[in-house]
Scaffold this motif. Sequence first.
Motif, mmCIF file in Angstrom:
data_model
loop_
_atom_site.group_PDB
_atom_site.id
_atom_site.type_symbol
_atom_site.label_atom_id
_atom_site.label_comp_id
_atom_site.label_asym_id
_atom_site.label_seq_id
_atom_site.Cartn_x
_atom_site.Cartn_y
_atom_site.Cartn_z
ATOM 1 N N ALA A 31 0.857 -1.188 0.000
ATOM 2 C CA ALA A 31 0.000 0.000 0.000
ATOM 3 C C ALA A 31 0.894 1.239 0.000
ATOM 4 O O ALA A 31 1.889 1.297 0.716
ATOM 5 N N MET A 32 0.536 2.226 -0.803
ATOM 6 C CA MET A 32 1.274 3.485 -0.859
ATOM 7 C C MET A 32 0.772 4.409 0.254
ATOM 8 O O MET A 32 -0.410 4.407 0.582
ATOM 9 N N TYR A 33 1.691 5.169 0.819
ATOM 10 C CA TYR A 33 1.318 6.159 1.818
ATOM 11 C C TYR A 33 2.233 7.358 1.638
ATOM 12 O O TYR A 33 3.268 7.272 0.979
ATOM 13 N N GLY A 34 1.846 8.484 2.213
ATOM 14 C CA GLY A 34 2.702 9.653 2.113
ATOM 15 C C GLY A 34 2.055 10.881 2.703
ATOM 16 O O GLY A 34 0.887 10.871 3.095
ATOM 17 N N THR A 35 2.837 11.952 2.774
ATOM 18 C CA THR A 35 2.379 13.240 3.272
ATOM 19 C C THR A 35 2.499 14.246 2.138
ATOM 20 O O THR A 35 3.603 14.558 1.693
ATOM 21 N N LYS A 36 1.352 14.740 1.675
ATOM 22 C CA LYS A 36 1.365 15.718 0.593
ATOM 23 C C LYS A 36 1.699 17.104 1.147
ATOM 24 O O LYS A 36 1.227 17.497 2.217
ATOM 25 N N LEU A 37 2.514 17.834 0.407
ATOM 26 C CA LEU A 37 2.858 19.195 0.798
ATOM 27 C C LEU A 37 1.607 20.083 0.841
ATOM 28 O O LEU A 37 1.479 20.936 1.720
ATOM 29 N N GLU A 38 0.682 19.847 -0.067
ATOM 30 C CA GLU A 38 -0.548 20.649 -0.092
ATOM 31 C C GLU A 38 -1.377 20.433 1.169
ATOM 32 O O GLU A 38 -2.048 21.364 1.651
ATOM 33 N N THR A 39 -1.323 19.243 1.742
ATOM 34 C CA THR A 39 -2.031 18.973 2.998
ATOM 35 C C THR A 39 -1.467 19.851 4.115
ATOM 36 O O THR A 39 -2.218 20.435 4.908
ATOM 37 N N ILE A 40 -0.150 19.973 4.160
ATOM 38 C CA ILE A 40 0.490 20.831 5.173
ATOM 39 C C ILE A 40 0.091 22.287 4.932
ATOM 40 O O ILE A 40 -0.236 23.014 5.877
ATOM 41 N N ARG A 41 0.096 22.703 3.678
ATOM 42 C CA ARG A 41 -0.317 24.078 3.353
ATOM 43 C C ARG A 41 -1.762 24.336 3.793
ATOM 44 O O ARG A 41 -2.066 25.400 4.341
ATOM 45 N N ASN A 42 -2.649 23.383 3.561
ATOM 46 C CA ASN A 42 -4.059 23.541 3.956
ATOM 47 C C ASN A 42 -4.204 23.668 5.469
ATOM 48 O O ASN A 42 -5.013 24.464 5.961
ATOM 49 N N ILE A 43 -3.435 22.902 6.207
ATOM 50 C CA ILE A 43 -3.460 22.997 7.672
ATOM 51 C C ILE A 43 -3.034 24.389 8.108
ATOM 52 O O ILE A 43 -3.683 25.018 8.952
ATOM 53 N N HIS A 44 -1.977 24.915 7.505
ATOM 54 C CA HIS A 44 -1.494 26.252 7.856
ATOM 55 C C HIS A 44 -2.494 27.331 7.469
ATOM 56 O O HIS A 44 -2.667 28.309 8.206
ATOM 57 N N ARG A 45 -3.152 27.164 6.317
ATOM 58 C CA ARG A 45 -4.163 28.148 5.891
ATOM 59 C C ARG A 45 -5.314 28.243 6.887
ATOM 60 O O ARG A 45 -5.950 29.283 7.011
ATOM 61 N N GLN A 46 -5.581 27.156 7.585
ATOM 62 C CA GLN A 46 -6.655 27.134 8.583
ATOM 63 C C GLN A 46 -6.201 27.734 9.918
ATOM 64 O O GLN A 46 -6.966 27.775 10.872
ATOM 65 N N GLY A 47 -4.942 28.176 9.973
ATOM 66 C CA GLY A 47 -4.413 28.745 11.203
ATOM 67 C C GLY A 47 -4.021 27.698 12.222
ATOM 68 O O GLY A 47 -3.878 27.997 13.402
#
Length: 166
Positions: free
Chosen positions: A18-34
């Motif tokens: 199974a493939m897994y990973g952490t997308k950079l966009e996910t981190i950006r979205n978390i930061h955008r939410q404060g």
Amino acid sequence: MRDIANNEYLEYGTHENAMYGTKLETIRNIHRQGLIAILDVEPQALKVLRTAEFAPYVVFIAAPDLSQMKDLKGINDGSLERLVRESDLLRTTYGHFFDLSIVNNDIEETIRILQRTVNSLCTQPQWVRFYSKRFKHFFDLLYKFMICFLFFSNRYLSLGFINEHT
């Protein structure tokens, strides 16, 4: 696989097919939410994260001192020594990325240090590193300008001082 080819992942891998990973966009979205993204990453990922965009606060939790770990009963297969060596190697290789290093001799104390650090980071102003070659060039020019300005200002003031007393 296209996302991987486009460097959209901070880290990725496979486990039991199974493939897994952490997308950079996910981190950006978390930061955008404060919100604050708390990540447990491989050290190589720090090279990607250590940018002005992410500005991470990196905590390294080092293996306990070997003398502290000898108290553990029944573990004498060399794994403790290996853990300490790996921890030392990580500190030596990636230590310049660490903002805080904690030796985990006492799990309760380690947790208290982490809680105090997170509280401090959330309530007190922090210096943020600025990483950009383009702006480094700008600041180098600005610095040279300031040196010239100070030189000419001091020369002018000195001449003005002399002229005032003649």
